[in-house]
Write an enzyme that holds these catalytic residues in place. Structure first.
Site, PDB file in Angstrom:
ATOM      1  CG  HIS A 141       0.607  28.644 -32.838  1.00 15.81           C
ATOM      2  ND1 HIS A 141       1.581  29.611 -32.836  1.00 15.81           N
ATOM      3  CD2 HIS A 141       1.263  27.446 -32.721  1.00 15.81           C
ATOM      4  CE1 HIS A 141       2.775  29.045 -32.706  1.00 15.81           C
ATOM      5  NE2 HIS A 141       2.606  27.732 -32.631  1.00 15.81           N
ATOM      6  CB  CYS A 142       0.291  26.934 -38.478  1.00 17.37           C
ATOM      7  SG  CYS A 142       0.604  25.496 -39.525  1.00 17.37           S
TER       8      CYS A 142
END
Ligand code: ZN
Ligand code: ZN
Length: 229
Positions: A141-142
Site C-alpha cells: 500500500h503506497c
C-alpha cells in the site's frame, strides 16, 4: 478432489488485518498534498531557473524537464485513481467453512477466507487494511498516493518511480547549470525574479550571459548595463 491434510500450508498475509477500517481522510489529504507539492516545486522550478536558461538560449533543459514533469504528473494522477486489481467475489454461496485448494508448483495450498470481502482469496491476493479491499497480486500500500499497488497498476507505479527519478535528476542538473551560469552575478531575489520576467532590455555580456542593472530598473527607465567582467 485430493484429500486435505491438517498441515496443509496456508497462503500467508504480509500483515494482519485490523478489526476496524482505518481512517481514510488523513491519508487522502496527504496524497493530495503530495500532488500540490509537486506542482508548487515544479512551478518555481520552471518560473526561475528554467525560464532564465530559456531566455539565454538553453532550451534543451526546460524542454526535457517539461516532458519529464508531464510524464511524472500524469503517472502520479493515474496511480492515484487507478484500480490495483480489486476483487469483489463475495457471494452467499461461499462460506468460511468451505475449503478451496489450489496447486502451485505441485503443492496444495488452502485458500484463506477473507472476513471483510466474504470470499476465499486467490493466491497472492491480500486484504489491504488501509483501503479495506482485497487486491490481486498485492505488492504494497503506497501511502504517497494512498492506493494499493497490485496486479493492474504495478506498471503505473514503476512508470512513476522511473519518471520521478529522471525528473529529479533533470531538476538537479538544470539547477546546477543555472547556478554555474549565474556565478558572476550577485545572488538576490530581485535578480532571480527580474531575469525570468525579462524586465528591461537585457544585453548579452562578454560571457554570453545577460546582466540587468538594478539601479536602472529602480528608476523605472529599464536601463541595462552589460557585465564588464
Ligand atoms: Zn478482503
Ligand atoms: Zn491499500
Amino acid at each position: 478432489m485430493p484429500l486435505l491434510k491438517d498441515d496443509m500450508p496456508l497462503m500467508k498475509e504480509p500483515h494482519p488485518s485490523p478489526q476496524a477500517p482505518l481512517p481514510w481522510v488523513l491519508p487522502s489529504l496527504f496524497a493530495a498534498f503530495n500532488v500540490v507539492l509537486l506542482v508548487i516545486f515544479s512551478g518555481l522550478f520552471f518560473a526561475f531557473p528554467c525560464r532564465w536558461l530559456a531566455q539565454n538560449g538553453q532550451w534543451a533543459f526546460p524542454i526535457i524537464a517539461g516532458l519529464l514533469f508531464i510524464l511524472t504528473f500524469f503517472s502520479l494522477i493515474s496511480l492515484n485513481f487507478s484500480d490495483p486489481g480489486i476483487l469483489h467475489q463475495g457471494s452467499n454461496e461461499q462460506g468460511p467453512l468451505m475449503v478451496h485448494v489450489v496447486w502451485v508448483n505441485h503443492r496444495a495450498f488452502r485458500l484463506q477466507w477473507c472476513q471483510k470481502c466474504c470470499f476465499h482469496r486467490p493466491p497472492r491476493t491480500y486484504h489491504c487494511p488501509w483501503c479495506n479491499i482485497c487486491v490481486e497480486d498485492f505488492d504494497h500500500h503506497c501511502k504517497w498516493v494512498n492506493n494499493c499497488i497490485g496486479h493492474r497498476n504495478f506498471r503505473f507505479f514503476m512508470l512513476l518511480v522511473l519518471s520521478l527519478c529522471l525528473y529529479s535528476g533533470a531538476m538537479l542538473v538544470t539547477c546546477l547549470i543555472f547556478l554555474v551560469r549565474t556565478t558572476h552575478l550577485s545572488f538576490s531575489m530581485d535578480k532571480a525574479i527580474a531575469y525570468p520576467l525579462g524586465c528591461g532590455d537585457p544585453r548579452p555580456n562578454s560571457e554570453g550571459g545577460e546582466e540587468l542593472s538594478t539601479e536602472g530598473r529602480g528608476h523605472g527607465g529599464g536601463r541595462v548595463n552589460g557585465e564588464q567582467g
